[in-house]
Design an enzyme around this catalytic site. Structure first.
Site, PDB file in Angstrom:
ATOM      1  N   SER A 317       0.804  -1.231   0.000  1.00  8.22           N
ATOM      2  CA  SER A 317       0.000   0.000   0.000  1.00  8.22           C
ATOM      3  C   SER A 317       0.834   1.277   0.000  1.00  8.22           C
ATOM      4  CB  SER A 317      -0.948  -0.002   1.198  1.00  8.22           C
ATOM      5  OG  SER A 317      -1.899  -1.036   1.060  1.00  8.22           O
ATOM      6  N   HIS A 360     -15.237  -0.778   3.687  1.00  7.28           N
ATOM      7  CA  HIS A 360     -15.042   0.552   4.258  1.00  7.28           C
ATOM      8  C   HIS A 360     -16.222   1.481   4.002  1.00  7.28           C
ATOM      9  CE1 HIS A 360     -10.700  -0.668   3.971  1.00  7.28           C
ATOM     10  NE2 HIS A 360     -10.656  -0.039   5.126  1.00  7.28           N
ATOM     11  N   CYS A 373      -7.709   1.594   1.796  1.00  9.99           N
ATOM     12  CA  CYS A 373      -8.766   0.826   1.149  1.00  9.99           C
ATOM     13  C   CYS A 373      -8.282   0.292  -0.200  1.00  9.99           C
ATOM     14  CB  CYS A 373     -10.006   1.694   0.955  1.00  9.99           C
ATOM     15  SG  CYS A 373     -11.331   0.844   0.069  1.00  9.99           S
TER      16      CYS A 373
END
Length: 623
Positions: A317, A360, A373
Site C-alpha cells: 500500500s 469501508h 482501502c
C-alpha cells in the site's frame, strides 16, 4: 748437462718467464679493470644484495559518522611475510613451508608464482594479525626458513561490529582477477575496499605507500637503516550517518529481517541505513573458516545482502500514493472522487478483496489513503493503463537507481507493457487484470527501500528528487573541521500544489486517524503510509495464520516528519512480519522519537558546517 743443450734450455726458460710475466700482467690488468673501471658497477651490485628496499604500507583513512564518532579505525598488526626478492623457487621448500604453516602447498605455490610474475608490490603475506601464539609459530618456522620476516602493518578495525556492516563493507587483498580486469591500476598484495563504502570510496581512503632502505647480513637479518620515505596515510572522512540513529534501528529490528533508510531532506544525506541480518566486517579481515563461510556466504537468510539497496520488495500500500498521483495528474480522479467498498470488487470475472473484509463503505481519496482501502485503488487502477502508472513513476524517479554512493545498487521494477515484452517473452501480452494488482503495489512491482524512501522524500519536499549519498566530506588537518564534499543538486519535478495537498493530507491522516494511529507521537507529527505486501496466496485469515514464517506478508511503512516542516524521510521494511501497522510503523516511530526527542534535543546541525570531534580532549576549565 750437455753443454750443447744449454742454449735450448735457456730459450725454454725465457719463453716460460715471458709467459709468466704476461700472466701476471694480465692478472694485474684484470684486477685493475675490476677495481677501477667496474668499481661502481660492482659496488652497486653488492649494495643491491646487502641493501634492501622494503615497502611501508600506507594506513587507510579513518571513517567517522556525521558527529565525529569513529566507525572505522586502524590498529598496529604483525604479519608473517616473504619479501619479493626472497620468494623461494624449489618445490620442496615451498611444500615444507606450507606444511609448517598449515597452508595448502598447491595454493601457496600458485600464490608465490603470481607474486614472482607480478613484479613490484607489497610482500606476500602468509599469516596475518599474529597474536602471541602466532608470533611463536613464526619464530619457529623462521629458524628453518630464514627468508621469512615479520612486518608491522596497519590493520582495519570496525568499531561498531554489526552496526553498519553493509554500509561500511570491508577490505581485502587485490586478487589476480581484479588485476586482469583493471591492468595497471592495482598492485598484487595491495589492500583495497571489497564491499560497501570501503569499495566505493576506495580512492578517497587509500594512502600512498612509503619505503625504507635497510642493510641486511648474509641471513637476511636487518642490521642497519639507510633511511626511509614515510607512507602518506589516506584522508579520514565523515559519513552522513548518525551512529545513534543507526543503533536505534539495529535494536528495533532485533532478529527480524528487513531494511530501513532515513534521508536528510535538505541534501539527501543518508542519516541511517540498516539491513538485517547484518554482519561484522572484522570477520572478513582474516581467512574464513568453513563454519564462517556457511554462516555468512551460504546462509539462506543472506546476511551479506544489503537489503536497503539490493532487496527488491513489493511495496504494497505504500505504492498507492504513486497510483493516486497518477490518477490526479491524468485527470482520472480528484480529491472528491468517491468509491464504495463492500470488502471486495469483481474485475474481469475475478473478485479482488480488500483487507477489511466487511468493507469501508464510501470513501473519498484522503480517507481511502488513511484507511488503506484496496477497493478504492483497484478502481483507480482499472481506469488507467499500466503505462500511465509507469510514466508517472518514471517522471518522479521511481524507475531509476537512486545513485547512492555504494556499489551494486539494484534498480526498482515498475512494470509496463514494454517491460513485460522483454521480461516474459513467452507471454508478452499485458492483461488488464494485472493493472488491478499493480494499483495496490502487488504483482510485478518491486522497489528497493532506498528507492521508496527517496519517493517519499520527493512527496515531503513537494517535488525535489534528491540523490542519496553517504560521503559527507573530508576531515580537516586539525581533526575538528569538515572539508565538505559537493552535493548533487536535486532534480526539480514540482508537484501541483492541489495534488500535493491531497496526498499530504492523506499521509497525515494515516498516522492521526488511520492505519498507523497507534504509532503516533504526541510531541512530533508524522506523515506516512503503512503497507502489507503479500508473499504467498492464502484462502482466509485462518489459513494465513497457519502459514510458515517465510510465507507471511512483508510489513512496510514509509513517510516523513515532522508533518508541518519535514526534515527527514524514511522507509521501513520488515520481512515476513505481517501487517505494516503492527511491525514497520512502530520502528518508524522509534526512529522519529530518537531523532527529534532523544537525540540531544538540538536542531539538526547544518550540513557542511563545523564538526566537533567528541574524541578531542576537553578544554581545561579555569578555576
Amino acid at each position: 748437462m750437455d753443454p750443447r743443450q744449454r742454449p735450448l734450455l735457456h730459450r725454454r726458460l725465457g719463453v716460460f718467464k715471458a709467459f709468466a710475466w704476461c700472466l701476471v700482467a694480465s692478472l694485474v690488468l684484470v684486477y685493475a679493470w675490476l677495481q677501477l673501471v667496474r668499481h661502481g658497477e660492482f659496488k652497486q651490485l653488492a649494495m643491491q644484495q646487502a641493501v634492501k628496499v622494503r615497502p611501508i604500507a600506507a594506513p587507510r583513512g579513518l571513517v567517522l559518522d556525521r558527529n565525529g564518532h569513529r566507525l572505522v579505525d586502524n590498529r598496529r598488526a604483525l604479519h608473517l611475510v616473504i619479501q619479493r626478492e626472497d620468494l623461494p623457487t624449489r618445490p620442496e621448500v615451498i611444500e615444507a613451508l606450507a606444511l609448517a604453516l598449515e597452508l595448502d602447498p598447491a595454493a601457496l605455490a600458485r600464490k608465490i608464482q603470481s607474486y614472482r610474475i607480478a613484479g613490484k608490490g607489497r610482500p606476500l603475506v602468509l599469516k596475518e594479525n599474529l597474536d602471541e601464539a602466532g608470533i611463536a609459530l613464526a619464530e619457529r618456522v623462521r629458524a628453518r626458513h630464514p627468508f621469512l620476516s615479520v612486518d608491522v602493518a596497519p590493520r582495519r578495525v570496525y568499531l561498531g561490529d554489526e552496526l553498519a556492516g553493509h554500509v561500511l563493507g570491508y577490505v581485502g587483498e587485490v586478487d589476480e582477477e581484479l588485476m586482469k580486469a583493471k591492468p595497471g591500476v592495482f598492485r598484487l598484495g595491495e589492500t583495497i575496499g571489497k564491499e560497501g563504502f570501503e569499495a566505493s570510496g576506495n580512492d578517497k581512503l587509500k594512502g600512498v605507500d612509503g619505503q625504507k632502505r635497510i642493510l641486511v647480513d648474509q641471513l637476511g637479518t636487518e642490521v642497519a637503516n639507510f633511511g626511509q620515505a614515510d607512507a602518506a596515510p589516506g584522508r579520514s572522512l565523515f559519513l552522513t550517518l548518525d551512529a545513534g540513529l543507526q543503533k536505534v534501528l539495529q535494536d528495533a529490528y532485533g532478529e527480524e529481517a528487513g531494511a530501513a533508510v532515513v534521508l536528510d531532506l535538505r541534501d539527501g544525506g543518508v542519516l541511517a541505513m540498516y539491513s538485517s541480518p547484518s554482519y561484522d566486517p572484522n570477520l572478513f579481515l582474516n581467512r574464513l573458516s568453513q563454519e564462517m563461510v556457511d554462516r555468512y556466504l551460504n546462509n539462506p537468510t543472506r546476511p551479506m545482502l544489503n537489503r536497503a539497496i539490493q532487496g527488491i520488495y513489493a511495496p504494497g500500500s505504500t505504492f498507492k500514493l504513486l497510483v493516486a498521483l497518477a490518477a490526479l495528474e491524468k485527470g482520472i480522479a480528484t480529491a472528491q472522487t468517491a468509491v464504495y467498498c463492500a470488502g471486495k470488487k469483481n474485475y474481469y470475472g475475478r473478485d479482488f478483496r480488500c483487507d477489511k473484509l466487511s468493507g469501508h463503505g464510501t470513501l473519498a481519496m484522503v480517507q481511502a489513503i488513511a484507511q488503506s482501502c484496496d477497493v478504492y485503488f483497484y478502481e483507480l487502477a482499472s481506469r488507467m493503463d499500466v503505462d500511465d502508472i509507469h510514466a508517472t513513476a518514471e517522471k518522479y524517479g521511481l524507475t531509476d537507481r537512486t545513485g547512492v554512493d555504494l556499489p551494486q545498487e539494484k534498480r526498482t521494477r515498475i512494470p509496463s507493457r514494454a517491460w513485460k515484452r522483454k521480461a516474459v517473452p513467452k507471454d508478452p501480452k499485458w492483461y488488464a487484470g494485472e493493472t488491478i494488482s499493480v494499483g495496490i503495489g502487488q504483482g510485478a512491482v518491486g522497489v528497493t527501500p532506498i528507492g521508496l524512501a527517496r519517493f517519499y522524500a520527493l512527496l515531503a519536499t513537494k517535488g525535489k528528487l534528491l540523490t542519496p549519498h553517504l560521503f559527507y566530506g573530508f576531515r580537516g588537518d586539525q581533526g575538528h573541521e569538515l572539508d565538505p564534499a559537493p552535493v548533487a543538486a536535486p532534480k526539480d519535478s514540482p508537484l501541483d500544489p492541489k495534488h500535493w495537498s491531497v496526498l499530504d493530507e492523506g499521509l497525515y491522516e494515516v498516522v492521526r486517524s488511520g492505519t498507523a494511529q497507534r504509532s503516533a507521537l504526541k510531541e512530533i507529527t508524522m506523515a506516512g503510509k503503512t503497507g502489507t505486501a503479500q508473499v504467498a496466496t492464502f484462502v482466509d485469515r485462518a489459513h494465513y495464520l497457519r502459514q510458515a514464517k517465510h510465507l507471511k506478508d512483508h510489513a512496510l511503512f514509509a513517510g516523513y516528519a515532522p508533518h508541518e516542516k519535514p526534515q527527514i524521510a524514511f522507509a521501513v521494511v520488515v520481512e515476513n512480519a505481517g501487517f505494516g501497522a503492527d511491525m514497520a510503523a512502530p520502528i518508524a516511530q522509534k526512529l522519529v522519537r530518537y531523532w527529534f526527542i532523544d537525540r540531544l534535543k538540538n536542531p539538526l546541525p547544518p550540513p557542511r558546517g563545523r564538526m566537533v570531534d567528541p574524541f578531542a580532549p576537553a578544554p581545561e576549565v579555569a578555576e
